[in-house]
Design a protein around this motif. Structure first.
Motif, PDB file in Angstrom:
ATOM      1  N   GLU A 109       0.817  -1.215   0.000  1.00 35.86           N
ATOM      2  CA  GLU A 109       0.000   0.000   0.000  1.00 35.86           C
ATOM      3  C   GLU A 109       0.849   1.261   0.000  1.00 35.86           C
ATOM      4  O   GLU A 109       0.469   2.277  -0.587  1.00 35.86           O
ATOM      5  CB  GLU A 109      -0.964   0.001   1.187  1.00 35.86           C
ATOM      6  CG  GLU A 109      -2.002  -1.102   1.147  1.00 35.86           C
ATOM      7  CD  GLU A 109      -2.910  -1.063  -0.077  1.00 35.86           C
ATOM      8  OE1 GLU A 109      -3.021   0.000  -0.734  1.00 35.86           O
ATOM      9  OE2 GLU A 109      -3.519  -2.094  -0.374  1.00 35.86           O
ATOM     10  N   HIS A 110       2.008   1.212   0.649  1.00 43.71           N
ATOM     11  CA  HIS A 110       2.913   2.362   0.654  1.00 43.71           C
ATOM     12  C   HIS A 110       3.381   2.676  -0.766  1.00 43.71           C
ATOM     13  O   HIS A 110       3.440   3.848  -1.180  1.00 43.71           O
ATOM     14  CB  HIS A 110       4.110   2.081   1.578  1.00 43.71           C
ATOM     15  CG  HIS A 110       5.039   3.231   1.709  1.00 43.71           C
ATOM     16  ND1 HIS A 110       6.141   3.401   0.902  1.00 43.71           N
ATOM     17  CD2 HIS A 110       5.008   4.298   2.544  1.00 43.71           C
ATOM     18  CE1 HIS A 110       6.752   4.514   1.239  1.00 43.71           C
ATOM     19  NE2 HIS A 110       6.098   5.069   2.230  1.00 43.71           N
ATOM     20  N   GLU A 111       3.685   1.636  -1.529  1.00 45.27           N
ATOM     21  CA  GLU A 111       4.106   1.836  -2.925  1.00 45.27           C
ATOM     22  C   GLU A 111       2.968   2.431  -3.755  1.00 45.27           C
ATOM     23  O   GLU A 111       3.187   3.363  -4.546  1.00 45.27           O
ATOM     24  CB  GLU A 111       4.588   0.517  -3.521  1.00 45.27           C
ATOM     25  CG  GLU A 111       5.886   0.020  -2.907  1.00 45.27           C
ATOM     26  CD  GLU A 111       6.245  -1.394  -3.318  1.00 45.27           C
ATOM     27  OE1 GLU A 111       5.586  -1.962  -4.212  1.00 45.27           O
ATOM     28  OE2 GLU A 111       7.201  -1.940  -2.729  1.00 45.27           O
ATOM     29  N   LEU A 112       1.757   1.910  -3.579  1.00 44.79           N
ATOM     30  CA  LEU A 112       0.607   2.463  -4.308  1.00 44.79           C
ATOM     31  C   LEU A 112       0.342   3.907  -3.892  1.00 44.79           C
ATOM     32  O   LEU A 112       0.023   4.754  -4.730  1.00 44.79           O
ATOM     33  CB  LEU A 112      -0.649   1.620  -4.051  1.00 44.79           C
ATOM     34  CG  LEU A 112      -0.713   0.250  -4.707  1.00 44.79           C
ATOM     35  CD1 LEU A 112      -1.991  -0.467  -4.289  1.00 44.79           C
ATOM     36  CD2 LEU A 112      -0.636   0.371  -6.214  1.00 44.79           C
ATOM     37  N   ALA A 113       0.475   4.180  -2.590  1.00 47.49           N
ATOM     38  CA  ALA A 113       0.247   5.535  -2.090  1.00 47.49           C
ATOM     39  C   ALA A 113       1.217   6.527  -2.727  1.00 47.49           C
ATOM     40  O   ALA A 113       0.832   7.657  -3.057  1.00 47.49           O
ATOM     41  CB  ALA A 113       0.363   5.556  -0.564  1.00 47.49           C
ATOM     42  N   ALA A 114       2.463   6.118  -2.893  1.00 46.96           N
ATOM     43  CA  ALA A 114       3.452   6.996  -3.519  1.00 46.96           C
ATOM     44  C   ALA A 114       3.066   7.311  -4.964  1.00 46.96           C
ATOM     45  O   ALA A 114       3.173   8.461  -5.409  1.00 46.96           O
ATOM     46  CB  ALA A 114       4.839   6.353  -3.456  1.00 46.96           C
ATOM     47  N   MET A 115       2.586   6.296  -5.681  1.00 47.38           N
ATOM     48  CA  MET A 115       2.144   6.525  -7.062  1.00 47.38           C
ATOM     49  C   MET A 115       0.932   7.444  -7.101  1.00 47.38           C
ATOM     50  O   MET A 115       0.863   8.367  -7.918  1.00 47.38           O
ATOM     51  CB  MET A 115       1.829   5.202  -7.755  1.00 47.38           C
ATOM     52  CG  MET A 115       3.058   4.390  -8.110  1.00 47.38           C
ATOM     53  SD  MET A 115       2.670   2.939  -9.105  1.00 47.38           S
ATOM     54  CE  MET A 115       1.909   1.885  -7.895  1.00 47.38           C
ATOM     55  N   ASN A 116      -0.046   7.196  -6.210  1.00 46.89           N
ATOM     56  CA  ASN A 116      -1.242   8.032  -6.181  1.00 46.89           C
ATOM     57  C   ASN A 116      -0.891   9.475  -5.840  1.00 46.89           C
ATOM     58  O   ASN A 116      -1.446  10.410  -6.416  1.00 46.89           O
ATOM     59  CB  ASN A 116      -2.263   7.481  -5.175  1.00 46.89           C
ATOM     60  CG  ASN A 116      -2.857   6.171  -5.630  1.00 46.89           C
ATOM     61  OD1 ASN A 116      -2.921   5.872  -6.813  1.00 46.89           O
ATOM     62  ND2 ASN A 116      -3.278   5.360  -4.671  1.00 46.89           N
ATOM     63  N   GLU A 117       0.032   9.659  -4.893  1.00 50.12           N
ATOM     64  CA  GLU A 117       0.458  11.003  -4.508  1.00 50.12           C
ATOM     65  C   GLU A 117       1.098  11.724  -5.696  1.00 50.12           C
ATOM     66  O   GLU A 117       0.842  12.906  -5.935  1.00 50.12           O
ATOM     67  CB  GLU A 117       1.437  10.937  -3.333  1.00 50.12           C
ATOM     68  CG  GLU A 117       1.766  12.260  -2.726  1.00 50.12           C
ATOM     69  CD  GLU A 117       0.619  12.900  -1.957  1.00 50.12           C
ATOM     70  OE1 GLU A 117       0.533  14.144  -1.983  1.00 50.12           O
ATOM     71  OE2 GLU A 117      -0.177  12.184  -1.339  1.00 50.12           O
ATOM     72  N   ALA A 118       1.919  10.989  -6.452  1.00 53.51           N
ATOM     73  CA  ALA A 118       2.551  11.574  -7.637  1.00 53.51           C
ATOM     74  C   ALA A 118       1.503  11.994  -8.671  1.00 53.51           C
ATOM     75  O   ALA A 118       1.730  12.924  -9.451  1.00 53.51           O
ATOM     76  CB  ALA A 118       3.536  10.583  -8.252  1.00 53.51           C
ATOM     77  N   LEU A 119       0.344  11.315  -8.637  1.00 53.47           N
ATOM     78  CA  LEU A 119      -0.747  11.645  -9.557  1.00 53.47           C
ATOM     79  C   LEU A 119      -1.732  12.645  -8.955  1.00 53.47           C
ATOM     80  O   LEU A 119      -2.754  12.953  -9.544  1.00 53.47           O
ATOM     81  CB  LEU A 119      -1.482  10.363  -9.975  1.00 53.47           C
ATOM     82  CG  LEU A 119      -0.639   9.386 -10.798  1.00 53.47           C
ATOM     83  CD1 LEU A 119      -1.360   8.055 -10.955  1.00 53.47           C
ATOM     84  CD2 LEU A 119      -0.299   9.984 -12.162  1.00 53.47           C
ATOM     85  N   GLY A 120      -1.417  13.128  -7.747  1.00 58.89           N
ATOM     86  CA  GLY A 120      -2.195  14.209  -7.158  1.00 58.89           C
ATOM     87  C   GLY A 120      -3.270  13.831  -6.161  1.00 58.89           C
ATOM     88  O   GLY A 120      -4.077  14.682  -5.785  1.00 58.89           O
ATOM     89  N   VAL A 121      -3.305  12.574  -5.723  1.00 61.13           N
ATOM     90  CA  VAL A 121      -4.325  12.171  -4.751  1.00 61.13           C
ATOM     91  C   VAL A 121      -3.641  11.518  -3.551  1.00 61.13           C
ATOM     92  O   VAL A 121      -2.859  10.582  -3.694  1.00 61.13           O
ATOM     93  CB  VAL A 121      -5.359  11.193  -5.365  1.00 61.13           C
ATOM     94  CG1 VAL A 121      -6.439  10.842  -4.347  1.00 61.13           C
ATOM     95  CG2 VAL A 121      -5.995  11.796  -6.614  1.00 61.13           C
TER      96      VAL A 121
END
Length: 145
Positions: A109-121
Motif C-alpha cells: 500500500e505504501h508503494e501504491l500511495a506513492a504513485m497516487n500522490e505523484a498523480l495528485g491524490v
C-alpha cells in the motif's frame, strides 16, 4: 491530507477502493471509521484483472450497499473499472482510503500511495483493528468453498 487555501482541510470526500469479494468485517470497520472522518465516503468496488471475483462488480456493489446501515447517509457504493485516481479526480475525492492488516499489506500500500500522490491524490492508510487483522477476503472465500 490536502489543505484548503484558508488553512482548513481540503476535499472532504474520500474513496475506499477494493475488490471486496466478499466485503468482510474488516472492510466494514474501515468504512465506519472513514465515514466519521470525511463528509462523504464512496466504497469503490473495483475490477482487478489479477483477481478472479466470484461475482460481477455490480453484484458486489449491490450486496455491499444492502449491508450498510440506513443511517450511514454519507456512504455510497459504486462499481468502477479503471484507475482509482481517475475516479477520484472525476468525482472530487481528495483522499483514497486503504486498509492495512500487516507489514506485507503496508509495503504494498505504501508503494501504491506513492504513485497516487505523484498523480495528485493523497492516500490514508488505516490499520486494521487487531481482532480483525487476520481476516482476508481470500480466507473468507476459502471457508465458503
Amino acid at each position: 491530507m490536502p489543505h484548503a487555501p484558508d488553512g482548513g482541510l481540503g476535499p472532504t470526500r474520500a474513496v475506499y477502493p477494493g475488490t471486496f469479494d466478499p466485503f468482510t468485517p474488516g472492510h466494514f470497520d474501515v468504512v465506519d471509521r472513514a465515514r466519521r472522518m470525511f463528509d462523504h465516503v464512496t466504497v469503490l468496488v473495483a475490477v482487478n484483472d489479477d483477481k478472479r471475483p466470484t461475482r460481477t462488480a455490480a453484484a458486489r456493489a449491490a450486496e455491499i450497499q444492502r449491508s450498510l446501515p440506513a443511517d450511514w447517509e454519507n456512504v455510497s457504493v459504486a462499481a468502477w473499472q479503471g484507475l482509482t485516481v481517475d475516479y477520484s479526480r472525476h468525482h472530487g475525492c481528495g483522499v483514497i482510503i486503504r486498509g492495512v492488516r500487516n507489514s506485507t499489506d503496508y509495503q504494498h500500500e505504501h508503494e501504491l500511495a506513492a504513485m497516487n500522490e505523484a498523480l495528485g491524490v493523497t492516500t490514508l492508510l488505516v490499520p486494521a483493528r487487531p481482532e480483525l487483522a487476520t481476516t482476508s477476503s481470500t480466507a473468507v472465500r476459502a471457508l465458503r468453498a
